[in-house]
Design a protein around this motif. Structure first.
Motif, PDB file in Angstrom:
ATOM      1  N   ASP A  48      -8.874  -2.481  16.991  1.00  0.00           N
ATOM      2  CA  ASP A  48      -7.797  -2.984  17.827  1.00  0.00           C
ATOM      3  C   ASP A  48      -8.302  -3.610  19.125  1.00  0.00           C
ATOM      4  OD1 ASP A  48      -5.330  -2.873  16.910  1.00  0.00           O
ATOM      5  OD2 ASP A  48      -4.652  -1.197  18.123  1.00  0.00           O
ATOM      6  N   TRP A  49      -9.511  -3.258  19.495  1.00  0.00           N
ATOM      7  CA  TRP A  49     -10.035  -3.666  20.804  1.00  0.00           C
ATOM      8  C   TRP A  49     -10.849  -4.940  20.709  1.00  0.00           C
ATOM      9  CZ3 TRP A  49     -12.135   0.960  24.142  1.00  0.00           C
ATOM     10  CH2 TRP A  49     -11.080   1.859  24.343  1.00  0.00           C
TER      11      TRP A  49
ATOM     12  N   SER B 263     -11.262  -6.630  14.809  1.00  0.00           N
ATOM     13  CA  SER B 263     -10.705  -6.750  13.457  1.00  0.00           C
ATOM     14  C   SER B 263     -10.682  -8.192  12.974  1.00  0.00           C
ATOM     15  CB  SER B 263      -9.292  -6.177  13.436  1.00  0.00           C
ATOM     16  OG  SER B 263      -8.497  -6.800  14.411  1.00  0.00           O
ATOM     17  N   SER B 264     -10.856  -9.154  13.881  1.00  0.00           N
ATOM     18  CA  SER B 264     -10.795 -10.551  13.453  1.00  0.00           C
ATOM     19  C   SER B 264     -12.145 -11.044  12.932  1.00  0.00           C
ATOM     20  CB  SER B 264     -10.326 -11.429  14.613  1.00  0.00           C
ATOM     21  OG  SER B 264     -11.325 -11.488  15.603  1.00  0.00           O
ATOM     22  N   LEU B 265     -13.176 -10.185  12.987  1.00  0.00           N
ATOM     23  CA  LEU B 265     -14.514 -10.623  12.577  1.00  0.00           C
ATOM     24  C   LEU B 265     -14.788 -10.291  11.116  1.00  0.00           C
ATOM     25  CD1 LEU B 265     -16.553  -9.351  15.636  1.00  0.00           C
ATOM     26  CD2 LEU B 265     -15.726 -11.657  15.217  1.00  0.00           C
ATOM     27  N   SER B 266     -15.741 -11.034  10.531  1.00  0.00           N
ATOM     28  CA  SER B 266     -16.182 -10.725   9.178  1.00  0.00           C
ATOM     29  C   SER B 266     -17.095  -9.501   9.221  1.00  0.00           C
ATOM     30  CB  SER B 266     -16.944 -11.900   8.601  1.00  0.00           C
ATOM     31  OG  SER B 266     -18.147 -12.059   9.310  1.00  0.00           O
TER      32      SER B 266
ATOM     33  N   LYS C 164     -10.614  -9.785  19.072  1.00  0.00           N
ATOM     34  CA  LYS C 164     -10.510  -8.432  18.529  1.00  0.00           C
ATOM     35  C   LYS C 164     -11.555  -8.208  17.445  1.00  0.00           C
ATOM     36  CE  LYS C 164      -5.843  -6.988  19.405  1.00  0.00           C
ATOM     37  NZ  LYS C 164      -4.628  -6.449  18.810  1.00  0.00           N
TER      38      LYS C 164
END
Lengths: 333, 500
Positions: B345-346, B394-397, B392
Motif C-alpha cells: 500500500d505504501w 503494488s504497482s511494480l512488477s 506504490k
C-alpha cells in the motif's frame, strides 16, 4: 504541475466527500430551522461531543493496527468513577489531580488489554469483550453501586467543563482540549517515527516485523493511548454532567467506532487519517444534533445513524477496490 | 479401444509471463502405476491441474479411453473418474471423516442427508484400506498419513479410475510410506491407474513400472523403470545447457562473517553447519521441503532453535528475535516478498526506509526530507523502473519489487544478506539485473547466503554450494567442481541410499 479539476478524484477522497456531505447537511437544516447554526448551538455541539471526538482518535490508533476495543465505554465508567470517588473523599484536591487520576487508571486499563491481546494472543474483540464486563463490574464495585452526585463534587471540578479559562474567555475549555489533542495527533501521525510504525504494523504486520519493528510493543502502546484518552474523557464526562454513575458510558464504544468508520478508518488496519476521523465524528455529532431540530423523531435518528455507517463502509470497500485496480494497471505483465 | 486410459498430447499452459507447460505428452496405461519426475518448477503440479480440470490448457488435446475430452472445471474431471490427492491435504479439519469423504457428493434422500448410510459406507471404505480410525472421527485429529487415507477413500467413493498422487510420501514416515505403497498396489490390482509424483527414487522403484520426466516445462521422455539407471534419470532431469546469464565477479574473500554449528530444530532440521565469508556468495540448495527456508528463518530470529551455535565474526551470539539478528547485521530477503517484504500500500520510498526511520530522523520525529533523499539514492543504486519513489509498491512488477526489497536491506548497516529464492516469479531480464546487483553487493563485502531451487542460478552465482536433504546438510561443493548431477545426487542423497 497543476492538476485538472476532476470530480472523480475529489469524490474518491473520503475527507472531501465528507466535507461536501457536511455542507449540504448543514445548509439543509439551516434552511429548515435557522436556530441551527448559531454560535451558542455550535459551542454546545462541540462541548457535548468532545468525549466521542477525543476517544475516536484513540480508537483510530487501535483500528489502524487491525485491532478493535469495545471495552472503552466501561473503561470510561471505571476511570471516571474512581476519580469521582476520590474527589468526593478529598474535596480539597484541585481538578487537575482528579483528571490525572482518571487518566492514569484509563491508561493502565488500556495497557492491560493490549498485553492480553499481544502476548496472550487473544483476539481483540474477545479480549475487549471481557474487558468490557470486567471494568463495568469494577465500576459498580468501587462505588458500591452508589452515585456520586453534583453536590459531592467541588465547584472547581464542575466548572471546568462549563468555563472558558483555557480559551482566554472565548472558547469553552473542552473545545480547547479537543482542538489541542487533534493537533497533537495530526503531528503524531505525520511526523513521528511511532506514528509511521503504527501504520506499518497495520498495513503488513509480517513485513513490519521483518523490518525490525517491535510489533508487540506498538500494539500495547496503541491500546494504552486509547486508554489514556478514555481516562481523560472519564474525567471530562463526570465534570460535564456533574455526576458519576456506574453505568455511565454504556454503549459509547459503538459511537466511537462509528465515528472512525464514517471517517474512513479501515477495520482491516493500515488506513485512516486524523482529518477523516475529525470529519467522521463531526458528521455523527451533527446528525445527532440537527435531526431533532427539523422534527425527525428519536427513533428515526438512530436508524439514520445506522444507515450512514453502512453507506460509509460500502464506500470504503468501493474506494479500496478502485485503488487496488489502479495499482494493478501500473504492473507490466 | 485405445491401449491408454489417459493420453495427453502437446499440452501447453501459459501463465502471465511464463510458459508453465510447453507441448508436453503423457500416456497412462490401464492398471499402471506411472511415476512423474522432475526438478522443482519443472511443471509437474501444473500438469496435474490440467488433467484435473483446475487449469485449462491453451493448446493440446486430452483423451480418456481413446475419446477426446474437454474439461471445463474440476467437476467434469471428477465425473469422468479422475481424482487427485494433492501434496497438501485440502481437508476440512473440523468436520468428520465421513463428511470429508462425501464432501460435494453427499448421500441425500429427499433433500435430507443420510448420515447412517454415509457413515456406514465410509467405514466400509476405511476397512478396505485397513484404516485404524472411524468415519465419525474428526479430520483435524488425524495424522497426515491418516488424512491422506481419507483422501484416498474419497477418491474411491467417487469410483475414480484414475488416481493422481502429488508427492504423497513427502510428509510420511518410513512405516507410513510402506502402508501407502501397499494401498497403491491394492488399488492397482483392483484396476485403477495411478499417476505418482515424487522426488524420491525409492517411491519410483517400489511402485512404478514406467516413469515420465519433465524438465523446464518440457517433456523429456518416458522410460521403463527397470531399464534406466539412476545416473541416466538424473541426467534426464537436469541435463540442460547453462547459459551465460551470470555476471559473477571475482571477489577476494575476506574474513568469516557468519558461522553456524550443529544448528537443530525439532522436526525441521538437524545438525546444520556452514559458514560464509565477507564477499562470498554461498548457495544453499536442496529440494522443496529440505529445510532451507527454516534454517535461514531461524538464523534471522523469526524461529527459535533447540540447539547449536551461531557465530558472528568469530563471537558466539544468541539470536532470539528478529531485532537481535538485525542488530548483529543479518538481514533477510524473504521468499514471500508480497507478504513479508513490502507494504504494498505504501510508496517505494517509505518501504525502503521503513527499518531505519530513526536513523534519518531522531528518536521521536521523522525527517521526511532526509528519508526521501536516501530512498532516491538507494532506489537508483538498484535501478528500479519506478517513475518516482512515491509510486506504490503494488504497482511494480515482481522483479522491481525485489529490487525495492534489496534497496530496503541496503538502507540498514548489514554484513550478512540472506536471500531466499531471490528470482522467484521474476522474468528473465530482471533476473539478470538481480544477479548483477548480487555481484555488486559481494564486491562491497557483504556475505551473501542465497537459497535457490534453480540449478543454473546456484551454479552460476555461488562461490560455494551447500546442499541439504530432508533437514540435514548432505554435502558442500566448491565453485567449479560442482555439476548439476552432483548437486541433485546430494539433494536426493537420502532417498538414493534408501533405494539401494
Amino acid at each position: 504541475m497543476k492538476k485538472k479539476f476532476n470530480l472523480k478524484s475529489i469524490t474518491s477522497s473520503r475527507e472531501t466527500s465528507l466535507v461536501i456531505v457536511l455542507v449540504l447537511l448543514c445548509g439543509f437544516v439551516q434552511f429548515r430551522n435557522s436556530a441551527f447554526l448559531t454560535p451558542g448551538m455550535i459551542e454546545n455541539l462541540f462541548k457535548n461531543y468532545a468525549v466521542t471526538m477525543i476517544m475516536a482518535l484513540g480508537m483510530m490508533c487501535v483500528l489502524l493496527i487491525g485491532g478493535i476495543d469495545i471495552a472503552v465505554g466501561s473503561t470510561l465508567g471505571f476511570s471516571g468513577m474512581c476519580a469521582s470517588l476520590f474527589l468526593r473523599d478529598h474535596t480539597q484536591m484541585p481538578a487537575i489531580v482528579i483528571f490525572l487520576i482518571s487518566i492514569a487508571i484509563g491508561t493502565i486499563c488500556g495497557a492491560l488489554i493490549g498485553l492480553v491481546i499481544s502476548y496472550g494472543k487473544v483476539p481483540p474483540i474477545i479480549a475487549t469483550l471481557g474487558g468490557m464486563y470486567v471494568f463495568r463490574g469494577l465500576a459498580y464495585l468501587v462505588a458500591k453501586n452508589e452515585w456520586v452526585s453534583a453536590y459531592q463534587f467541588t465547584d472547581g471540578y464542575k466548572d471546568f467543563a462549563q468555563s472558558k479559562y483555557l480559551g482566554f474567555g472565548l472558547v469553552n475549555n473542552l473545545i480547547i482540549i479537543t482542538i489541542l489533542i487533534y493537533i497533537l495527533f495530526f503531528i503524531f501521525f505525520k511526523w513521528t517515527t511511532l506514528g509511521r510504525k503504527i501504520y506499518a504494523v497495520g498495513s503488513n504486520a509480517e513485513a513490519a516485523e521483518v523490518s525490525g519493528i517491535k510489533i508487540h510493543r506498538i500494539k500495547i502502546m496503541c491500546y494504552a493511548i486509547l486508554g489514556f484518552l478514555t481516562g481523560l474523557c472519564g474525567a471530562i464526562y463526570t465534570s460535564l454532567y456533574a455526576s458519576a454513575q456506574g453505568d455511565m458510558g454504556t454503549g459509547l464504544e459503538m459511537d466511537v467506532i462509528a465515528a472512525c468508520v464514517v471517517g474512513g478508518v479501515s477495520l482491516n488496519g493500515g488506513r485512516g487519517s486524523v482529518a477523516g476521523v475529525f470529519l467522521g465524528a463531526l458528521t455523527m455529532a451533527i446528525v445527532g444534533r440537527a435531526l431533532p431540530l427539523i422534527g425527525v423523531s428519536q427513533f428515526w435518528q438512530t436508524a439514520i445513524k445506522g444507515l450512514i455507517i453502512i453507506v460509509a463502509v460500502i464506500l470504503n470497500v468501493l474506494a479500496q477496490r478502485a485503488i487496488d485496480k489502479n495499482n494493478l494497471k501500473g504492473r507490466e505483465m | 479401444m485405445s491401449e491408454y486410459v489417459l493420453e495427453l498430447k502437446g499440452i501447453t499452459k501459459i501463465f502471465p509471463g511464463v510458459k508453465a507447460l510447453d507441448g508436453v505428452h503423457f500416456q497412462l496405461k490401464a492398471g499402471e502405476i506411472h511415476a512423474l519426475m522432475g526438478e522443482n518448477g519443472a511443471g509437474k503440479s501444473t500438469f496435474i491441474k490440467v488433467i484435473t480440470g483446475v487449469h485449462k490448457a491453451e493448446e493440446g488435446e486430452m483423451f480418456l479411453n481413446g475419446k477426446k475430452v474437454n474439461f471445463r472445471g474440476p467437476r467434469d474431471a471428477q465425473e469422468a473418474g479422475i481424482a487427485a490427492i494433492y501434496q497438501h491435504v485440502t481437508a476440512y479439519p473440523h468436520l468428520t471423516v465421513a463428511e470429508n469423504i462425501f464432501m460435494g457428493h453427499e448421500k441425500v434422500k429427499h433433500g435430507i442427508i443420510q448420515w447412517k448410510a454415509m457413515n456406514e459406507e465410509a467405514n466400509g471404505l476405511l476397512r478396505e484400506l485397513n484404516a485404524d480410525f472411524n468415519a465419525t472421527d474428526e479430520m483435524g485429529a488425524l495424522s497426515v498419513a491418516q488424512q491422506q487415507m481419507v483422501e484416498i477413500a474419497k477418491a474411491l467413493s467417487m469410483k475414480a479410475r484414475i488416481i493422481i498422487m502429488d508427492e504423497p510420501t513427502a510428509a510420511l514416515t518410513k512405516r507410513e510410506s510402506e502402508e501407502l505403497y501397499r494401498i497403491a498396489e491394492k488399488l492397482r490390482e483392483e484396476g485403477a491407474s495411478i499417476i505418482f509424483i515424487s522426488h524420491r527414487f525409492e517411491d519410483m522403484y517400489r511402485l512404478a513400472t514406467r516413469v515420465t520426466v519433465f524438465r523446464d516445462s518440457k517433456y523429456i521422455g518416458t522410460y521403463e523403470v527397470d531399464q534406466i539407471s539412476n545416473g541416466d534419470l538424473i541426467t534426464a532431469m537436469v541435463g540442460r545447457e547453462i547459459t551465460d546469464l551470470f555476471p559473477k565477479p571475482e571477489v577476494k574473500l575476506g574474513k568469516e562473517v557468519l558461522r553456524v554449528e550443529n544448528l537443530s530444530r525439532q522436526g525441521y532440521f538437524k545438525n546444520v553447519s556452514f559458514s560464509v565469508k565477507s564477499g562470498e556468495i554461498l548457495g544453499l540448495t536442496g529440494l522443496v521441503g529440505a529445510g532451507r527456508t527454516e534454517v535461514v528463518q531461524t538464523i534471522f530470529g523469526a524461529e527459535r532453535y533447540d540447539s547449536g551455535k551461531i557465530f558472528v565474526e568469530e563471537k558466539e551470539v544468541r539470536i532470539r528475535k528478529v531485532q537481535d539478528a538485525l542488530r548483529l547485521g543479518i538481514g533477510l530477503l524473504t521468499e514471500d516478498r508480497q507478504h513479508q517484504g513490502l507494504i504494498l500500500d505504501w510508496g517505494i520510498g517509505r518501504n525502503i526506509t521503513l527499518s531505519e526511520i530513526e536513523k534519518y530522523g531522531s528518536k521521536i520525529f521523522t525527517n521526511e526530507k532526509a528519508e526521501r533523499e536516501a530512498a532516491k539514492k538507494l532506489a537508483e543504486e538498484v535501478d528500479t523502473k519506478a517513475v518516482t519513489i512515491f509510486d506504490k509498491a503494488s504497482s511494480l512488477s515482481g522483479g522491481n519489487q525485489q529490487k525495492v526489497v534489496v534497496a530496503k536491506i541496503l538502507a540498514s548497516d548489514l554484513k550478512v544478506l540472506i536471500m531466499d529464492e531471490p528470482t522467484k516469479g521474476v522474468d528473465v531480464g530482471a533476473k539478470a539485473e538481480i544477479y548483477a546487483i548480487m555481484g555488486e553487493l559481494a564486491k562491497k563485502g557483504y556475505a551473501i547466503i542465497m537459497i535457490s531451487s534453480e540449478m543454473p542460478e546456484i551454479l552460476g552465482m555461488s562461490d560455494r554450494i551447500t546442499v541439504m536433504c530432508e533437514g540435514r546438510v548432505t554435502g558442500e561443493l566448491k565453485r567449479g567442481e560442482a555439476t548439476q548431477e552432483e548437486i541433485l545426487k546430494l539433494a536426493m542423497a537420502k532417498s538414493l541410499k534408501a533405494a539401494q
